[in-house]
Design a protein around this motif. Structure first.
Motif, PDB file in Angstrom:
ATOM      1  N   ARG A   1     116.893 -20.456  47.472  1.00  0.00           N
ATOM      2  CA  ARG A   1     116.628 -19.549  48.589  1.00  0.00           C
ATOM      3  C   ARG A   1     117.475 -18.289  48.442  1.00  0.00           C
ATOM      4  NH1 ARG A   1     118.556 -19.742  54.296  1.00  0.00           N
ATOM      5  NH2 ARG A   1     120.051 -21.264  53.567  1.00  0.00           N
ATOM      6  N   LEU A   2     116.826 -17.139  48.567  1.00  0.00           N
ATOM      7  CA  LEU A   2     117.497 -15.848  48.481  1.00  0.00           C
ATOM      8  C   LEU A   2     117.190 -15.037  49.729  1.00  0.00           C
ATOM      9  CD1 LEU A   2     116.562 -14.820  44.824  1.00  0.00           C
ATOM     10  CD2 LEU A   2     118.604 -16.014  45.582  1.00  0.00           C
TER      11      LEU A   2
ATOM     12  N   ASP B   1     107.173 -19.918  52.804  1.00  0.00           N
ATOM     13  CA  ASP B   1     106.170 -18.969  53.289  1.00  0.00           C
ATOM     14  C   ASP B   1     106.148 -17.704  52.435  1.00  0.00           C
ATOM     15  OD1 ASP B   1     104.245 -18.003  55.260  1.00  0.00           O
ATOM     16  OD2 ASP B   1     105.850 -16.622  55.851  1.00  0.00           O
ATOM     17  N   CYS B   2     107.323 -17.204  52.061  1.00  0.00           N
ATOM     18  CA  CYS B   2     107.423 -16.017  51.208  1.00  0.00           C
ATOM     19  C   CYS B   2     108.271 -16.387  49.998  1.00  0.00           C
ATOM     20  CB  CYS B   2     108.062 -14.855  51.980  1.00  0.00           C
ATOM     21  SG  CYS B   2     108.153 -13.329  51.031  1.00  0.00           S
ATOM     22  N   VAL B   3     107.689 -16.314  48.805  1.00  0.00           N
ATOM     23  CA  VAL B   3     108.388 -16.742  47.592  1.00  0.00           C
ATOM     24  C   VAL B   3     108.843 -15.586  46.716  1.00  0.00           C
ATOM     25  CG1 VAL B   3     107.204 -18.968  47.544  1.00  0.00           C
ATOM     26  CG2 VAL B   3     106.260 -17.042  46.262  1.00  0.00           C
ATOM     27  N   GLY B   4     108.429 -14.360  47.062  1.00  0.00           N
ATOM     28  CA  GLY B   4     108.805 -13.252  46.208  1.00  0.00           C
ATOM     29  C   GLY B   4     108.458 -11.912  46.806  1.00  0.00           C
ATOM     30  N   VAL B   5     108.654 -10.872  45.987  1.00  0.00           N
ATOM     31  CA  VAL B   5     108.414  -9.506  46.426  1.00  0.00           C
ATOM     32  C   VAL B   5     108.051  -8.650  45.220  1.00  0.00           C
ATOM     33  CG1 VAL B   5     110.862  -8.872  46.218  1.00  0.00           C
ATOM     34  CG2 VAL B   5     109.390  -7.585  47.783  1.00  0.00           C
ATOM     35  N   ASP B   6     107.227  -7.660  45.469  1.00  0.00           N
ATOM     36  CA  ASP B   6     106.940  -6.624  44.489  1.00  0.00           C
ATOM     37  C   ASP B   6     107.536  -5.342  45.053  1.00  0.00           C
ATOM     38  OD1 ASP B   6     105.618  -5.668  42.043  1.00  0.00           O
ATOM     39  OD2 ASP B   6     104.442  -4.474  43.460  1.00  0.00           O
ATOM     40  N   LEU B   7     108.630  -4.862  44.455  1.00  0.00           N
ATOM     41  CA  LEU B   7     109.362  -3.699  44.956  1.00  0.00           C
ATOM     42  C   LEU B   7     108.909  -2.439  44.225  1.00  0.00           C
ATOM     43  CD1 LEU B   7     112.876  -5.353  44.925  1.00  0.00           C
ATOM     44  CD2 LEU B   7     111.714  -4.495  46.974  1.00  0.00           C
ATOM     45  N   PRO B   8     108.439  -1.446  44.961  1.00  0.00           N
ATOM     46  CA  PRO B   8     108.081  -0.186  44.306  1.00  0.00           C
ATOM     47  C   PRO B   8     109.334   0.574  43.888  1.00  0.00           C
ATOM     48  CG  PRO B   8     107.711  -0.027  46.669  1.00  0.00           C
ATOM     49  CD  PRO B   8     108.147  -1.437  46.387  1.00  0.00           C
ATOM     50  N   PRO B   9     109.214   1.485  42.949  1.00  0.00           N
ATOM     51  CA  PRO B   9     110.372   2.306  42.563  1.00  0.00           C
ATOM     52  C   PRO B   9     110.900   3.084  43.765  1.00  0.00           C
ATOM     53  CG  PRO B   9     108.552   2.603  41.017  1.00  0.00           C
ATOM     54  CD  PRO B   9     108.021   1.813  42.167  1.00  0.00           C
TER      55      PRO B   9
ATOM     56  N   ALA C   1     118.822  -5.246  47.922  1.00  0.00           N
ATOM     57  CA  ALA C   1     119.903  -6.131  47.476  1.00  0.00           C
ATOM     58  C   ALA C   1     119.454  -7.565  47.712  1.00  0.00           C
ATOM     59  CB  ALA C   1     121.190  -5.842  48.238  1.00  0.00           C
ATOM     60  N   LEU C   2     120.052  -8.468  46.968  1.00  0.00           N
ATOM     61  CA  LEU C   2     119.772  -9.897  47.126  1.00  0.00           C
ATOM     62  C   LEU C   2     121.053 -10.623  47.505  1.00  0.00           C
ATOM     63  CD1 LEU C   2     117.566 -10.528  43.975  1.00  0.00           C
ATOM     64  CD2 LEU C   2     116.799 -10.499  46.352  1.00  0.00           C
ATOM     65  N   VAL C   3     120.889 -11.634  48.335  1.00  0.00           N
ATOM     66  CA  VAL C   3     121.975 -12.529  48.718  1.00  0.00           C
ATOM     67  C   VAL C   3     121.515 -13.943  48.382  1.00  0.00           C
ATOM     68  CG1 VAL C   3     123.380 -13.373  50.624  1.00  0.00           C
ATOM     69  CG2 VAL C   3     122.589 -11.012  50.635  1.00  0.00           C
ATOM     70  N   VAL C   4     122.345 -14.688  47.671  1.00  0.00           N
ATOM     71  CA  VAL C   4     121.992 -16.060  47.305  1.00  0.00           C
ATOM     72  C   VAL C   4     122.390 -16.973  48.453  1.00  0.00           C
ATOM     73  CG1 VAL C   4     122.282 -17.887  45.593  1.00  0.00           C
ATOM     74  CG2 VAL C   4     122.339 -15.477  44.880  1.00  0.00           C
ATOM     75  N   LEU C   5     121.410 -17.662  49.023  1.00  0.00           N
ATOM     76  CA  LEU C   5     121.630 -18.478  50.211  1.00  0.00           C
ATOM     77  C   LEU C   5     121.706 -19.968  49.915  1.00  0.00           C
ATOM     78  CD1 LEU C   5     119.120 -16.561  52.512  1.00  0.00           C
ATOM     79  CD2 LEU C   5     121.615 -16.295  52.408  1.00  0.00           C
ATOM     80  N   GLU C   6     121.481 -20.353  48.664  1.00  0.00           N
ATOM     81  CA  GLU C   6     121.513 -21.759  48.291  1.00  0.00           C
ATOM     82  C   GLU C   6     122.027 -21.878  46.859  1.00  0.00           C
ATOM     83  OE1 GLU C   6     117.882 -24.771  47.659  1.00  0.00           O
ATOM     84  OE2 GLU C   6     118.116 -24.083  49.740  1.00  0.00           O
TER      85      GLU C   6
ATOM     86  N   THR D   1     116.343  -1.847  56.869  1.00  0.00           N
ATOM     87  CA  THR D   1     115.023  -1.591  57.456  1.00  0.00           C
ATOM     88  C   THR D   1     114.117  -2.813  57.399  1.00  0.00           C
ATOM     89  OG1 THR D   1     114.154  -0.740  55.368  1.00  0.00           O
ATOM     90  CG2 THR D   1     115.132   0.866  56.910  1.00  0.00           C
ATOM     91  N   ASP D   2     114.457  -3.777  56.548  1.00  0.00           N
ATOM     92  CA  ASP D   2     113.675  -5.006  56.461  1.00  0.00           C
ATOM     93  C   ASP D   2     114.546  -6.066  55.820  1.00  0.00           C
ATOM     94  OD1 ASP D   2     111.524  -6.736  56.713  1.00  0.00           O
ATOM     95  OD2 ASP D   2     110.252  -5.695  55.274  1.00  0.00           O
ATOM     96  N   LYS D   3     114.293  -7.290  56.180  1.00  0.00           N
ATOM     97  CA  LYS D   3     114.968  -8.413  55.527  1.00  0.00           C
ATOM     98  C   LYS D   3     113.987  -9.563  55.504  1.00  0.00           C
ATOM     99  CE  LYS D   3     117.233 -10.520  59.484  1.00  0.00           C
ATOM    100  NZ  LYS D   3     118.435 -11.133  59.989  1.00  0.00           N
ATOM    101  N   ARG D   4     114.123 -10.368  54.471  1.00  0.00           N
ATOM    102  CA  ARG D   4     113.199 -11.476  54.311  1.00  0.00           C
ATOM    103  C   ARG D   4     113.876 -12.569  53.516  1.00  0.00           C
ATOM    104  NH1 ARG D   4     107.320 -11.926  54.319  1.00  0.00           N
ATOM    105  NH2 ARG D   4     107.364  -9.960  55.446  1.00  0.00           N
ATOM    106  N   GLU D   5     113.662 -13.808  53.922  1.00  0.00           N
ATOM    107  CA  GLU D   5     114.098 -14.935  53.107  1.00  0.00           C
ATOM    108  C   GLU D   5     113.005 -15.228  52.097  1.00  0.00           C
ATOM    109  OE1 GLU D   5     115.799 -18.506  54.642  1.00  0.00           O
ATOM    110  OE2 GLU D   5     116.861 -17.428  56.226  1.00  0.00           O
ATOM    111  N   LEU D   6     113.414 -15.320  50.855  1.00  0.00           N
ATOM    112  CA  LEU D   6     112.516 -15.696  49.775  1.00  0.00           C
ATOM    113  C   LEU D   6     112.875 -17.124  49.388  1.00  0.00           C
ATOM    114  CD1 LEU D   6     112.876 -12.462  47.574  1.00  0.00           C
ATOM    115  CD2 LEU D   6     111.334 -12.863  49.514  1.00  0.00           C
ATOM    116  N   VAL D   7     111.946 -18.054  49.581  1.00  0.00           N
ATOM    117  CA  VAL D   7     112.230 -19.473  49.420  1.00  0.00           C
ATOM    118  C   VAL D   7     111.213 -20.100  48.467  1.00  0.00           C
ATOM    119  CG1 VAL D   7     112.531 -21.674  50.630  1.00  0.00           C
ATOM    120  CG2 VAL D   7     113.115 -19.534  51.791  1.00  0.00           C
ATOM    121  N   ALA D   8     111.701 -20.768  47.449  1.00  0.00           N
ATOM    122  CA  ALA D   8     110.806 -21.473  46.526  1.00  0.00           C
ATOM    123  C   ALA D   8     109.949 -22.450  47.336  1.00  0.00           C
ATOM    124  CB  ALA D   8     111.607 -22.212  45.470  1.00  0.00           C
TER     125      ALA D   8
END
Length: 157
Positions: free
Chosen positions: A71-72, A94-102, A107-112, A84-91
């Motif tokens: 989990r990140l 509900d949300c497993v990833g992101v496509d970030l435009p240039p 930033a990422l925070v490791v939660l697990e 402006t936005d935050k999201r948990e990315l969890v294997a």
């Protein structure tokens, strides 16, 4: 022709172990050669790693991130350092990833512990350059980095 390389539990365990032993608390496994136009890598991550806010300004540096294990926390910032936005990315979540435009500060925070992500972006590798690291966040290894990481983590408590 090279042989297929797999993202399997053996690789996950190896990356988790190497990330835990690394002073930076993360470990990359490149599936690409540095000169290839598409960089693909698995990254083992431990909660103590600090991935400071940054962005990629080159128009070909969109970045795809997919959590394979763990989990990140993903933070998106404006030019002034406001979240402006935050999201948990969890294997498997509900949300497993992101496509970030240039151009997007993130930033990422490791939660697990023993988290693992797959990253894909255009090569060749280029270190974060002028205008890509904000003045409002400490860089890795600078005074204040541990406190900033703790603040980012607190946004997911």
């Amino acid at each position: 022709m090279s042989a297929p390389r797999f993202l399997d539990q053996a690789l996950f365990a190896e990356l988790a172990e190497k990330a835990a032993a690394s002073p930076r608390k993360r470990q990359h496994h490149n599936f690409h050669a540095m000169e290839e136009p598409c960089h693909r890598l698995a990254v083992g991550l431990q909660p103590e790693t600090y991935i400071p806010p940054h962005r990629h300004l080159s128009p070909d540096k969109a970045e795809g991130l997919l959590v394979l294990k763990g989990r990140l926390g993903l933070l998106i910032f404006d030019e002034d350092g406001n979240v402006t936005d935050k999201r948990e990315l969890v294997a498997g979540g509900d949300c497993v990833g992101v496509d970030l435009p240039p151009g997007v500060f993130h930033a990422l925070v490791v939660l697990e512990p023993d988290s693992l992500l797959f990253e894909c972006k255009a090569g060749p590798y280029r270190p974060v350059g002028e205008g890509e690291q904000p003045a409002w966040a400490p860089r890795e290894g600078e005074p204040g980095a541990a406190g900033y990481l703790a603040w980012m983590r607190s946004l997911f408590s």
